[in-house]
Design a protein around this motif. Structure first.
Motif, PDB file in Angstrom:
ATOM      1  N   ASN A 376     -83.034  44.706 -30.274  1.00 12.46           N
ATOM      2  CA  ASN A 376     -82.020  44.867 -31.310  1.00 12.46           C
ATOM      3  C   ASN A 376     -80.716  45.336 -30.717  1.00 12.46           C
ATOM      4  N   THR A 377     -79.657  44.994 -31.392  1.00 11.67           N
ATOM      5  CA  THR A 377     -78.333  45.455 -30.984  1.00 11.67           C
ATOM      6  C   THR A 377     -78.167  46.914 -31.388  1.00 11.67           C
ATOM      7  N   PRO A 378     -77.179  47.599 -30.838  1.00 12.60           N
ATOM      8  CA  PRO A 378     -76.831  48.914 -31.400  1.00 12.60           C
ATOM      9  C   PRO A 378     -76.216  48.725 -32.786  1.00 12.60           C
ATOM     10  N   LEU A 379     -75.928  49.819 -33.468  1.00 13.63           N
ATOM     11  CA  LEU A 379     -75.280  49.738 -34.777  1.00 13.63           C
ATOM     12  C   LEU A 379     -73.873  49.172 -34.605  1.00 13.63           C
ATOM     13  N   LEU A 380     -73.591  48.105 -35.314  1.00 16.07           N
ATOM     14  CA  LEU A 380     -72.323  47.404 -35.172  1.00 16.07           C
ATOM     15  C   LEU A 380     -71.520  47.514 -36.465  1.00 16.07           C
ATOM     16  N   ILE A 381     -70.226  47.778 -36.325  1.00 17.46           N
ATOM     17  CA  ILE A 381     -69.335  47.685 -37.473  1.00 17.46           C
ATOM     18  C   ILE A 381     -69.034  46.207 -37.679  1.00 17.46           C
ATOM     19  N   GLN A 382     -69.446  45.692 -38.802  1.00 17.79           N
ATOM     20  CA  GLN A 382     -69.338  44.260 -39.049  1.00 17.79           C
ATOM     21  C   GLN A 382     -68.126  43.961 -39.921  1.00 17.79           C
ATOM     22  N   ASN A 383     -67.294  43.087 -39.455  1.00 24.00           N
ATOM     23  CA  ASN A 383     -66.136  42.659 -40.231  1.00 24.00           C
ATOM     24  C   ASN A 383     -66.495  41.404 -41.016  1.00 24.00           C
ATOM     25  N   LEU A 384     -66.336  41.520 -42.323  1.00 29.23           N
ATOM     26  CA  LEU A 384     -66.552  40.345 -43.150  1.00 29.23           C
ATOM     27  C   LEU A 384     -65.389  39.366 -42.954  1.00 29.23           C
ATOM     28  N   SER A 385     -65.653  38.124 -43.197  1.00 31.56           N
ATOM     29  CA  SER A 385     -64.614  37.107 -43.027  1.00 31.56           C
ATOM     30  C   SER A 385     -64.073  36.696 -44.389  1.00 31.56           C
ATOM     31  N   ILE A 386     -62.756  36.801 -44.525  1.00 36.22           N
ATOM     32  CA  ILE A 386     -62.063  36.341 -45.733  1.00 36.22           C
ATOM     33  C   ILE A 386     -61.221  35.128 -45.347  1.00 36.22           C
ATOM     34  N   ILE A 387     -61.460  34.025 -46.036  1.00 32.61           N
ATOM     35  CA  ILE A 387     -60.702  32.806 -45.773  1.00 32.61           C
ATOM     36  C   ILE A 387     -60.072  32.354 -47.085  1.00 32.61           C
ATOM     37  N   ASN A 388     -58.761  32.235 -47.060  1.00 30.99           N
ATOM     38  CA  ASN A 388     -58.051  31.737 -48.241  1.00 30.99           C
ATOM     39  C   ASN A 388     -58.075  30.211 -48.184  1.00 30.99           C
ATOM     40  N   GLN A 389     -58.941  29.613 -48.983  1.00 29.43           N
ATOM     41  CA  GLN A 389     -59.093  28.159 -48.998  1.00 29.43           C
ATOM     42  C   GLN A 389     -58.290  27.514 -50.134  1.00 29.43           C
ATOM     43  N   THR A 390     -57.316  28.246 -50.649  1.00 29.53           N
ATOM     44  CA  THR A 390     -56.544  27.755 -51.783  1.00 29.53           C
ATOM     45  C   THR A 390     -55.725  26.521 -51.408  1.00 29.53           C
ATOM     46  N   VAL A 391     -55.799  25.507 -52.247  1.00 30.34           N
ATOM     47  CA  VAL A 391     -54.959  24.313 -52.138  1.00 30.34           C
ATOM     48  C   VAL A 391     -53.912  24.392 -53.249  1.00 30.34           C
ATOM     49  N   LEU A 392     -52.636  24.460 -52.878  1.00 32.13           N
ATOM     50  CA  LEU A 392     -51.586  24.695 -53.862  1.00 32.13           C
ATOM     51  C   LEU A 392     -51.586  23.647 -54.961  1.00 32.13           C
ATOM     52  N   GLU A 393     -51.858  22.405 -54.595  1.00 32.31           N
ATOM     53  CA  GLU A 393     -51.822  21.343 -55.599  1.00 32.31           C
ATOM     54  C   GLU A 393     -52.893  21.536 -56.666  1.00 32.31           C
ATOM     55  N   ASP A 394     -54.005  22.194 -56.308  1.00 31.76           N
ATOM     56  CA  ASP A 394     -55.066  22.429 -57.290  1.00 31.76           C
ATOM     57  C   ASP A 394     -54.734  23.556 -58.252  1.00 31.76           C
ATOM     58  N   ARG A 395     -53.821  24.432 -57.833  1.00 33.66           N
ATOM     59  CA  ARG A 395     -53.394  25.576 -58.641  1.00 33.66           C
ATOM     60  C   ARG A 395     -54.588  26.460 -59.029  1.00 33.66           C
ATOM     61  N   VAL A 396     -55.452  26.665 -58.058  1.00 32.96           N
ATOM     62  CA  VAL A 396     -56.624  27.530 -58.233  1.00 32.96           C
ATOM     63  C   VAL A 396     -56.794  28.345 -56.953  1.00 32.96           C
ATOM     64  N   PHE A 397     -56.864  29.679 -57.087  1.00 33.74           N
ATOM     65  CA  PHE A 397     -57.194  30.506 -55.935  1.00 33.74           C
ATOM     66  C   PHE A 397     -58.647  30.233 -55.548  1.00 33.74           C
ATOM     67  N   THR A 398     -58.867  29.904 -54.288  1.00 35.71           N
ATOM     68  CA  THR A 398     -60.215  29.694 -53.761  1.00 35.71           C
ATOM     69  C   THR A 398     -60.362  30.602 -52.547  1.00 35.71           C
ATOM     70  N   VAL A 399     -61.188  31.641 -52.701  1.00 34.90           N
ATOM     71  CA  VAL A 399     -61.304  32.677 -51.675  1.00 34.90           C
ATOM     72  C   VAL A 399     -62.750  32.723 -51.179  1.00 34.90           C
ATOM     73  N   TYR A 400     -62.908  32.606 -49.877  1.00 33.89           N
ATOM     74  CA  TYR A 400     -64.227  32.562 -49.229  1.00 33.89           C
ATOM     75  C   TYR A 400     -64.498  33.926 -48.584  1.00 33.89           C
ATOM     76  N   LEU A 401     -65.566  34.586 -49.015  1.00 31.79           N
ATOM     77  CA  LEU A 401     -65.999  35.851 -48.420  1.00 31.79           C
ATOM     78  C   LEU A 401     -67.294  35.580 -47.676  1.00 31.79           C
ATOM     79  N   GLY A 402     -67.253  35.657 -46.358  1.00 33.83           N
ATOM     80  CA  GLY A 402     -68.409  35.253 -45.570  1.00 33.83           C
ATOM     81  C   GLY A 402     -68.884  36.305 -44.588  1.00 33.83           C
ATOM     82  N   ASN A 403     -69.834  35.900 -43.781  1.00 32.06           N
ATOM     83  CA  ASN A 403     -70.475  36.735 -42.759  1.00 32.06           C
ATOM     84  C   ASN A 403     -71.332  37.824 -43.384  1.00 32.06           C
ATOM     85  N   LEU A 404     -71.980  37.488 -44.496  1.00 37.44           N
ATOM     86  CA  LEU A 404     -72.848  38.427 -45.197  1.00 37.44           C
ATOM     87  C   LEU A 404     -74.297  38.152 -44.827  1.00 37.44           C
ATOM     88  N   SER A 405     -75.021  39.216 -44.526  1.00 32.13           N
ATOM     89  CA  SER A 405     -76.431  39.074 -44.216  1.00 32.13           C
ATOM     90  C   SER A 405     -77.222  38.835 -45.497  1.00 32.13           C
TER      91      SER A 405
END
Length: 784
Positions: A376-405
């Motif tokens: 096993n690894t030592p205790l790691l501070i894990q940074n979640l990944s936030i990706i703004n996948q918004t397409v302006l033409e769609d006029r919808v905020f699309t936000v990806y929250l990843g790297n979750l166990s």
């Protein structure tokens, strides 16, 4: 590195009364016969209370505790997966029914304690046939014990040097009896014979099956007769027992040795690395020509072929001195465990390495080594990944929250300060979707929020910059303890060259037409007329002609409709103007407007202004045949027309002048005056000018009233909106009924119902519920 309590690898020593239950949920407990052990896995919920196992045989039940497991061949562990525990039981474990070393029957009780303290016992039975023939000599390096078994007819000597074997032989000859004894060889230590029972008290187990000799030992410090040495940079634990017995004049000796690499591995920031000596020399010391014929790796007790290990990114590097295995962080086959410290997301990554190596000695005897080792690894501070996948033409905020166990769930979101549970978010039209991450055991969440949603903040600048913003506070919980963790993110979407709707105005003969082409962000503004929102209902009520489709808005406003203002009125023409504007819905701030003024021909009009001025153009000849426009006057005979022609007059006067009468009821304020005509009567001596009271045109202005504001000693008028004007004649004409809210100009003629003058001071035929003197100051309000 210590694995710690995070895996909960052992069960504490305890025996509790149980409630027996035969109903077993489908798939809750599974068994699998592996090469040299039975695997029992459970998915039963045991949050806060670890399950316990008991081995069952003809002698009764035997609680499998940490110590008992290491001595009797049982390894129990709690995996990072919620509710997942497993037991590995050696085919040579203490309470296994062994038939000819080929058929093995094992029986267990699994005890689950609910949160209420009620215990439930499940029975687990399994019979396994040997899937792979026994090698002449086999060594098993489990997590909590070492086990070696060998065929009873193996003739080569193992693990002894000439001097060591000579010393052991001398001790055996001097102390051998017909009962089997054992002595443990340790470097620099005197050989001390002891009985099997004495060895058992030290934690060592010897067992004779139908055709094999079995020896099992716990690791240090319990293994007091063992030793730990460094071999090619790796820690190796060794226990070397020698069995002996005198049969008549012959001393029989069996040389056993078991050695296991005890390296726990290391994490270099990218991958877990574990190594072991290529030739485990303590295992076969003293033999020449020893060679390693095959090395295989795997995870979770399953060996893997090369294509799979390559696909997962595993590497197996073999040199003359060491074997090194590398497994990348988060590679398939491992497990991640999450937890929260100071609202920081921590985790570690665990791999349950399985390693197999086959040795051949000079005698051609095969030794098969199997090793189970958690890394096993030592205790790691894990940074979640936030990706703004918004397409302006769609006029919808699309936000990806990843790297979750797998043990992290999203339970709520706060959007710009407004809280939503997952269920509430879905009911509000927001979309939250859990998705697996490609080529990974992780998962992610995708949040979709339309720009138009009320929760989204909008900022518009006069320079044409439009900005949408969303502050997100994710509430995550770590399972199974449901420990909360909060993660913040912000996303912004910007558009340039965004301006309010633009209007064009066109003058028609009796109307004004407004045109507006739709643009993508016109929905951010609303179109208004005065203080009112332009809707189909308002247009129908006021007589506007409105057409609105996906491309444009067309609004035709007929002359004299509510909303017009007028100026420069004369007998030939006047200016009528109408204003349309766009405004922000929340603040009602006007962002653009168009006041279109058009020149219209004058026929007959009446204007009741907000300043309290009545302007009227009327055809007096139509009302009073033969009347002279120049001879007209108001109730105050000094008030004469400003302009006249052959038939028409133009009067403009303040409502507090020219003898104007005022009457107030609970809804309206009504001002009324009369246009009278002088007639010249020929007498015998000379012409006489006289007033003909029957020849009257009455003009009225009616203002809506919500409150009588003030009365002052000086003349003053103040209205929120223009009044409704009416011209009443004694000749029947077509009637036009104005619609409230009041118009600013109307051309209504109404015939008088009587020629008599009422004592109310108003025109004949008009009944009013209340009579008031002429006011010097009246403030009126418009409720509409």
């Amino acid at each position: 590195m210590a694995f710690g309590f995070w895996l909960g690898v052992f069960i504490l020593l305890s025996v509790w009364p149980s409630v027996r239950c035969s109903d077993l949920p489908k798939g809750a407990i599974e068994t699998a016969c592996r090469d040299r052990y039975l695997l029992v896995t459970t998915q039963l919920s045991f949050a806060g209370n670890e399950p316990r196992f008991e081995a069952v045989d003809a002698d009764g039940v035997h609680p499998i505790t940490k110590q008992y497991g290491s001595e009797c061949g049982y390894m129990f562990s709690i995996l990072p997966l919620p509710g997942h525990a497993e037991l590995r039981a050696s085919y040579f474990s203490c309470h296994t029914d062994n038939q000819d070393d080929e058929l093995f029957t094992l029986r267990f009780n699994l005890i689950i304690t609910a949160a209420s303290g009620v215990e439930t016992t499940y029975t687990v039975n399994a019979t396994c046939s040997l899937p792979l023939p026994w090698s002449p000599r086999e060594v098993s390096c489990e997590e909590n014990y070492m086990e070696v078994s060998m065929r009873s007819d193996v003739s080569c000597l193992y693990g002894t040097t000439t001097d060591a074997w000579t010393a052991a032989l001398a001790t055996a000859h001097s102390s051998a009896t017909s009962t089997w004894q054992v002595m443990f060889q340790q470097e620099g230590q005197e050989l001390i014979p002891m009985s099997f029972s004495e060895a058992r008290e030290l934690g060592y187990v010897f067992h004779l099956t139908q055709g094999r000799l079995v020896f099992r030992s716990p690791y240090t410090p319990r293994s007091v007769m063992g030793s730990v040495s460094m071999v090619n940079g790796s820690l190796v634990e060794v226990v070397h027992p020698i069995l002996f017995s005198r049969q008549r004049w012959v001393v029989m000796m069996v040389d056993w040795i078991v050695a296991c690499s005890t390296n726990e591995g290391m994490y270099d920031g990218v991958q877990l690395v574990w190594q072991t000596p290529t030739l485990l020399s303590p295992l076969v010391s003293g033999l020449s020509g020893l060679e390693s014929s095959k090395i295989t790796m795997g995870v979770d007790g399953q060996l893997l072929d090369e294509p799979i290990t390559a696909e997962r990114g595993y590497s197996l590097d073999i040199s003359d001195t060491t074997v090194q295995i590398s497994i990348p962080f988060n590679a398939a086959g491992g497990y991640r465990k999450s937890f929260v410290m100071d609202n920081m997301y921590h985790e570690f990554y665990v791999v349950r390495l399985y390693y197999e190596q086959i040795f051949l000695d000079d005698c051609g005897v095969e030794t098969r080594l199997r090793l189970h080792r958690p890394m096993n690894t030592p205790l790691l501070i894990q940074n979640l990944s936030i990706i703004n996948q918004t397409v302006l033409e769609d006029r919808v905020f699309t936000v990806y929250l990843g790297n979750l166990s797998y043990d992290v769930d999203l339970v709520a979101v706060k959007l710009n300060g407004q809280n939503f549970t997952i269920l509430e978010a879905k009911k509000s039209g927001l979309v939250i979707t859990m998705v697996p991450q490609p080529d990974s055991t992780l998962h992610a969440y995708i949040l979709r929020v339309p720009f138009e949603d009320a929760v989204v903040h909008k900022l518009y600048s006069t320079e044409g910059l439009l900005q949408f913003s969303l502050d997100i506070n994710y509430t995550l919980v770590i399972l199974p303890q449901e420990e909360p963790y909060y993660y913040l993110a912000s996303v912004v979407a910007q558009f340039n060259d965004v301006f309010p709707p633009f209007f064009n105005g066109v003058c028609n003969e009796e109307s004004i037409t407004f045109l507006m082409g739709h643009k993508p962000f016109d929905y951010l503004w609303e179109v208004g007329v005065g203080p009112y929102l332009l809707t189909p209902n308002l247009a129908a009520k006021r007589g506007y002609i409105m057409q609105n489709d996906s491309k444009s808005l067309t609004l035709e406003v007929p002359l004299f409709s509510v909303g017009y203002t007028y100026k420069d009125i004369n007998l030939k023409q006047f200016y009528g103007s109408f204003e349309i504007h766009s405004r922000l819905p929340k603040t009602l701030e006007v962002t653009s407007s168009l006041a279109k003024a058009c020149l219209f021909q004058t026929t007959e009009v009446i204007v009741c202004s907000t300043e309290g001025v009545l302007t009227v153009v009327t055809d007096v000849a139509l009302a009073i045949p033969g009347a002279e426009p120049n001879a007209t006057f108001l109730l105050d005979s000094t008030c004469r027309p400003q302009e006249t022609d052959d038939t028409r007059v133009l009067f403009s006067f303040g409502l507090h002048t020219c003898g104007t009468r005022v009457q107030v009821d609970h809804q309206h304020v009504t001002y009324e005056n009369e246009i009278n005509v002088e007639h010249t009567i020929q007498s015998a001596t000379e012409p006489v000018k006289t007033r003909d009271t029957a020849s009257v045109v009455t003009v009225r202005c009616v203002y809506p009233l919500s409150d009588l504001y003030k009365l002052f000693a000086y003349w003053r008028f103040d209205a929120d909106s223009p009044g409704v004007g009416t011209i009443l004649t004694r000749v029947p004409v077509k009637i036009f009924q104005p619609t409230f809210p009041p118009t600013t100009l109307t051309t209504t003629r109404r015939p008088l119902t009587s020629t008599a003058t009422s004592n109310t001071g108003l025109s004949p035929g008009r009944e009013m519920p209340g009579i008031h003197p002429r006011a010097k100051y009246v403030k009126v309000f418009n409720r509409n």
